[in-house]
Design an enzyme around this catalytic site. Sequence first.
Site, PDB file in Angstrom:
ATOM      1  N   HIS A  82      -0.890  41.771  45.655  1.00  0.00           N
ATOM      2  CA  HIS A  82      -2.217  42.002  45.078  1.00  0.00           C
ATOM      3  C   HIS A  82      -3.134  42.546  46.157  1.00  0.00           C
ATOM      4  O   HIS A  82      -3.092  42.106  47.305  1.00  0.00           O
ATOM      5  CB  HIS A  82      -2.789  40.690  44.527  1.00  0.00           C
ATOM      6  CG  HIS A  82      -4.177  40.825  43.980  1.00  0.00           C
ATOM      7  ND1 HIS A  82      -4.435  41.339  42.721  1.00  0.00           N
ATOM      8  CD2 HIS A  82      -5.386  40.548  44.520  1.00  0.00           C
ATOM      9  CE1 HIS A  82      -5.746  41.342  42.512  1.00  0.00           C
ATOM     10  NE2 HIS A  82      -6.342  40.878  43.585  1.00  0.00           N
ATOM     11  N   ASP A 161     -11.150  32.894  33.896  1.00  0.00           N
ATOM     12  CA  ASP A 161     -11.576  33.733  35.016  1.00  0.00           C
ATOM     13  C   ASP A 161     -12.363  34.943  34.522  1.00  0.00           C
ATOM     14  O   ASP A 161     -13.367  35.332  35.121  1.00  0.00           O
ATOM     15  CB  ASP A 161     -10.358  34.186  35.821  1.00  0.00           C
ATOM     16  CG  ASP A 161     -10.733  35.198  36.886  1.00  0.00           C
ATOM     17  OD1 ASP A 161     -11.565  34.862  37.746  1.00  0.00           O
ATOM     18  OD2 ASP A 161     -10.228  36.331  36.846  1.00  0.00           O
ATOM     19  N   ARG A 168     -20.662  35.421  36.754  1.00  0.00           N
ATOM     20  CA  ARG A 168     -21.039  35.533  38.164  1.00  0.00           C
ATOM     21  C   ARG A 168     -21.736  36.856  38.441  1.00  0.00           C
ATOM     22  O   ARG A 168     -22.722  36.922  39.177  1.00  0.00           O
ATOM     23  CB  ARG A 168     -19.802  35.411  39.043  1.00  0.00           C
ATOM     24  CG  ARG A 168     -19.250  33.997  39.180  1.00  0.00           C
ATOM     25  CD  ARG A 168     -17.833  34.000  39.703  1.00  0.00           C
ATOM     26  NE  ARG A 168     -17.705  34.765  40.930  1.00  0.00           N
ATOM     27  CZ  ARG A 168     -16.587  35.374  41.332  1.00  0.00           C
ATOM     28  NH1 ARG A 168     -15.504  35.315  40.583  1.00  0.00           N
ATOM     29  NH2 ARG A 168     -16.561  36.033  42.456  1.00  0.00           N
ATOM     30  N   SER A 183     -10.507  33.055  41.690  1.00  0.00           N
ATOM     31  CA  SER A 183     -10.343  34.139  40.718  1.00  0.00           C
ATOM     32  C   SER A 183      -9.033  34.879  40.964  1.00  0.00           C
ATOM     33  O   SER A 183      -8.233  35.088  40.045  1.00  0.00           O
ATOM     34  CB  SER A 183     -11.529  35.109  40.813  1.00  0.00           C
ATOM     35  OG  SER A 183     -11.326  36.240  40.001  1.00  0.00           O
ATOM     36  N   LYS A 187      -5.062  34.279  38.720  1.00  0.00           N
ATOM     37  CA  LYS A 187      -4.312  35.360  38.067  1.00  0.00           C
ATOM     38  C   LYS A 187      -2.901  35.473  38.632  1.00  0.00           C
ATOM     39  O   LYS A 187      -1.945  35.742  37.914  1.00  0.00           O
ATOM     40  CB  LYS A 187      -5.067  36.684  38.218  1.00  0.00           C
ATOM     41  CG  LYS A 187      -6.347  36.766  37.399  1.00  0.00           C
ATOM     42  CD  LYS A 187      -6.888  38.175  37.328  1.00  0.00           C
ATOM     43  CE  LYS A 187      -7.576  38.606  38.590  1.00  0.00           C
ATOM     44  NZ  LYS A 187      -8.918  38.048  38.761  1.00  0.00           N
TER      45      LYS A 187
END
Length: 434
Positions: A82, A161, A168, A183, A187
């Site tokens: 990621h 999320d 946010r 967050s 995932k």
Amino acid sequence: MNILEIIEKKRENQELTKEEIEYFVNGYTEENITDYQAAALVMAIFINGMTKQETTNLSLAMAHSGEILDLSKLNKIIVDKHSTGGVGDKVSLVLLPLVASCGVAVAKMSGRGLGFTGGTVDKLESIPGYKTAIDVNKFVENVDKIGISMISQTLNLAPADKKLYSLRDAISCVESIPLIASSIMSKKIASGAQKIVLDVTVGSGAFMKNRKDAEKLAKEMISIGKLADRQTVCILTNMDEPLGYNIGNLLEVEEAVKALKGDMPEDLEEVVLELGAYMLKLAGIEEDIEKAKKLLVKNIKNGKAYKKFLELVKNQGGDTTYILDLENIPKSKYIEPVYSKSSGYVYKIDAKKVGKIACDLGAGRKKKEDKIDKLVGIELLKKVGSKVQKDEVIAYIHSDNYDNLEIVKKELLQTVKIRQEVAEKQEAIIKIIE
């Protein structure tokens, strides 16, 4: 237990229990807790922070707020990658077929771009016919069959999320290390990864603007990984200038294909090999990082990585005509050169500003519902440290709108800074945190 007591407790900077965090996440997901109550708690977290245990419990609660992808039927170690995002970030397009060619099972769910950071899904969908929205069973079947599948986020992964991120953003509480870390990790946990390699970008074109904050975020995510029984490695990479030379969806596909054939920009190669080596290590393919890098280079030189990308595209319905012959890639209506106004050395190319220019051309989205133009973008010819002569072409603008070309050229010239002194080339890899 009620939300008011939880808000009050966090307001007074007390540690929330696992049960209290789960109560909040489930209640907000199911709309039993209002936006204004959630906003109050998020603001308290933003101000007072969270302990490592709280952040881990929040990550796990958000991960389990929706579906969890079960990849156990593959009977293979799944290593996920990621990136925290950047400009010209085509790493997944090069890296994942490359590691798959080395025997690592790649089951990758990616996102779309929003704002000046591009999304892998948008880049893949710029290849005609490539299907990113496929059935989960087909997704797993593809990984089992050819060792790789790259799709859009089709499952209802970590819905809490999604809600919390929007909230946010609306109340200016995005820049919170515990909230960012939970967050990302929620995932990754929901997407079935056993081991995770994270590309934490640092600089003007990244979420984390400075090294100190990036290291703090990395350590937080590694801590979550340990407590959630997910081995996690974070690699801090430079995003002060765009990665590679091309910014824009099909332009980045073109650069990725060239890279898989062995023509890879130096900074992109550094990032790909570093991330790839750690993926091979976590998968148990090669323990030694330098030997792992040599294996990756070997699979680029012998064509296995390129063939794996072709296999991926073909297997998911994509037209390989573009990939087999890059001359077939369509171009935007106007390709306009940008000439340097002075001689010297490039000492700065602001990644964020370049990304925003590309976004304004249509390569990115300002709102989720915006449609992107797959052909437009920016093709840089210089990097930081490059020598430049006056009137030399330093970039090409790919656009379908003739009216704004002069404005875009002026903006890009202001973004590429040139001076007389020799400027040092920027290092792509900043730090490895395990």
